[in-house]
Design a protein around this motif. Structure first.
Motif, mmCIF file in Angstrom:
data_model
loop_
_atom_site.group_PDB
_atom_site.id
_atom_site.type_symbol
_atom_site.label_atom_id
_atom_site.label_comp_id
_atom_site.label_asym_id
_atom_site.label_seq_id
_atom_site.Cartn_x
_atom_site.Cartn_y
_atom_site.Cartn_z
ATOM 1 N N UNK A 178 0.814 -0.985 0.059
ATOM 2 C CA UNK A 178 -0.381 0.227 -0.279
ATOM 3 C C UNK A 178 1.245 1.384 -0.053
ATOM 4 N N UNK A 179 0.992 2.045 -0.856
ATOM 5 C CA UNK A 179 1.479 3.519 -0.873
ATOM 6 C C UNK A 179 0.378 4.712 -0.729
ATOM 7 N N UNK A 180 0.964 5.762 0.098
ATOM 8 C CA UNK A 180 -0.287 6.717 0.356
ATOM 9 C C UNK A 180 0.142 7.135 -1.013
ATOM 10 N N UNK A 181 -0.878 7.835 -1.272
ATOM 11 C CA UNK A 181 -0.837 8.544 -2.848
ATOM 12 C C UNK A 181 -1.794 10.292 -2.246
ATOM 13 N N UNK A 182 -2.148 10.222 -1.147
ATOM 14 C CA UNK A 182 -2.853 11.180 -0.223
ATOM 15 C C UNK A 182 -2.431 12.488 -1.121
ATOM 16 N N UNK A 183 -1.275 12.722 -0.654
ATOM 17 C CA UNK A 183 -0.559 14.145 -0.547
ATOM 18 C C UNK A 183 -0.345 14.345 -1.952
ATOM 19 N N UNK A 184 -0.246 13.396 -2.965
ATOM 20 C CA UNK A 184 0.124 13.340 -4.919
ATOM 21 C C UNK A 184 -1.395 14.210 -4.783
ATOM 22 N N UNK A 185 -2.759 13.558 -4.861
ATOM 23 C CA UNK A 185 -3.531 13.839 -4.405
ATOM 24 C C UNK A 185 -4.334 15.131 -5.034
ATOM 25 N N UNK A 186 -4.191 15.767 -3.250
ATOM 26 C CA UNK A 186 -4.308 16.736 -2.854
ATOM 27 C C UNK A 186 -3.507 18.242 -4.003
ATOM 28 N N UNK A 187 -1.990 17.996 -4.002
ATOM 29 C CA UNK A 187 -1.044 18.443 -4.400
ATOM 30 C C UNK A 187 -1.387 18.446 -6.016
ATOM 31 N N UNK A 188 -2.015 17.904 -6.557
ATOM 32 C CA UNK A 188 -2.635 17.701 -8.627
ATOM 33 C C UNK A 188 -3.867 18.563 -8.484
ATOM 34 N N UNK A 189 -4.777 18.655 -6.741
ATOM 35 C CA UNK A 189 -6.099 19.440 -6.965
ATOM 36 C C UNK A 189 -5.843 20.412 -6.734
ATOM 37 N N UNK A 190 -5.102 21.380 -6.078
ATOM 38 C CA UNK A 190 -4.920 22.396 -5.220
ATOM 39 C C UNK A 190 -5.460 23.206 -5.631
ATOM 40 N N UNK A 191 -6.686 24.558 -5.254
ATOM 41 C CA UNK A 191 -7.182 25.022 -5.262
ATOM 42 C C UNK A 191 -7.886 24.998 -7.339
ATOM 43 N N UNK A 209 -8.497 4.139 3.103
ATOM 44 C CA UNK A 209 -8.063 3.250 4.271
ATOM 45 C C UNK A 209 -6.952 3.704 5.446
ATOM 46 N N UNK A 210 -7.835 3.047 6.466
ATOM 47 C CA UNK A 210 -6.977 4.001 7.862
ATOM 48 C C UNK A 210 -5.409 4.419 6.849
ATOM 49 N N UNK A 211 -5.198 5.918 8.316
ATOM 50 C CA UNK A 211 -3.787 6.192 7.659
ATOM 51 C C UNK A 211 -3.054 6.780 8.215
ATOM 52 N N UNK A 212 -3.680 6.676 9.698
ATOM 53 C CA UNK A 212 -2.338 6.615 11.264
ATOM 54 C C UNK A 212 -1.679 5.428 11.434
ATOM 55 N N UNK A 213 -2.936 4.278 12.024
ATOM 56 C CA UNK A 213 -1.472 3.320 12.065
ATOM 57 C C UNK A 213 -1.216 2.452 11.177
ATOM 58 N N UNK A 214 0.167 1.975 10.931
ATOM 59 C CA UNK A 214 0.995 1.848 9.946
ATOM 60 C C UNK A 214 0.860 0.030 9.718
ATOM 61 N N UNK A 215 -0.084 -0.426 11.346
ATOM 62 C CA UNK A 215 0.244 -1.717 11.851
ATOM 63 C C UNK A 215 -1.109 -2.074 10.768
ATOM 64 N N UNK A 216 -2.261 -1.436 10.559
ATOM 65 C CA UNK A 216 -3.419 -1.511 9.467
ATOM 66 C C UNK A 216 -2.917 -1.731 7.722
ATOM 67 N N UNK A 217 -1.852 -1.488 7.746
ATOM 68 C CA UNK A 217 -1.696 -1.398 6.440
ATOM 69 C C UNK A 217 -1.178 -2.899 6.284
#
Length: 135
Positions: free
Chosen positions: A14-27, A49-57
């Protein structure tokens, strides 16, 4: 509006793309609408999915790998290696598209939610995610 998000994955997981997504859509988000993500591959998927505890991933990855093992003698599609057919099955069991509501000009993700590209192949891959914004 349609955007393309290019993601290089270092390998399976699992590779988080949340930051990439927000950056691409900023404004660029409407006040209200829907953000639809679609991955253009048959051996990777998308997940919220949960982004707080890496054990979930780690637990999700371990569970799916146990459910869909490599080197199963029933597989005939093995041309690209032992991770190829399991990757297709994992993509079939998960999602290649997801929708995220847009509220007050922001993606309406919950406090502990993140957007993940789930790479099902072992090697480094270049993946493309299409982002469609409907207002």
């Amino acid at each position: 509006m349609i955007e393309r998000l290019s993601v290089t994955t270092p390998g399976q997981g699992l590779h988080s793309i949340t930051r990439n997504l927000r950056s691409a859509l900023s404004g660029r988000l409407p006040d209200q609408g829907l953000c639809t993500l679609y991955i253009r591959h048959t051996s990777a998927s998308l997940l919220i999915q949960e982004n707080y505890d890496p054990s979930a991933q780690r637990d999700l990855e371990a569970w799916l790998n146990r459910l869909v093992p490599e080197n199963d003698p029933l597989y005939t599609h093995t041309l690209e290696g032992p991770d190829d057919m399991p990757a297709h099955i994992k993509a079939m069991l998960t999602a290649v598209s997801i929708g995220i509501p847009i509220v007050d000009g922001q993606l309406a993700l919950g406090s502990w939610q993140g957007v993940y590209l789930w790479e099902h192949r072992h090697g480094r891959q270049q993946r493309e995610v299409l982002i469609h914004i409907g207002g």
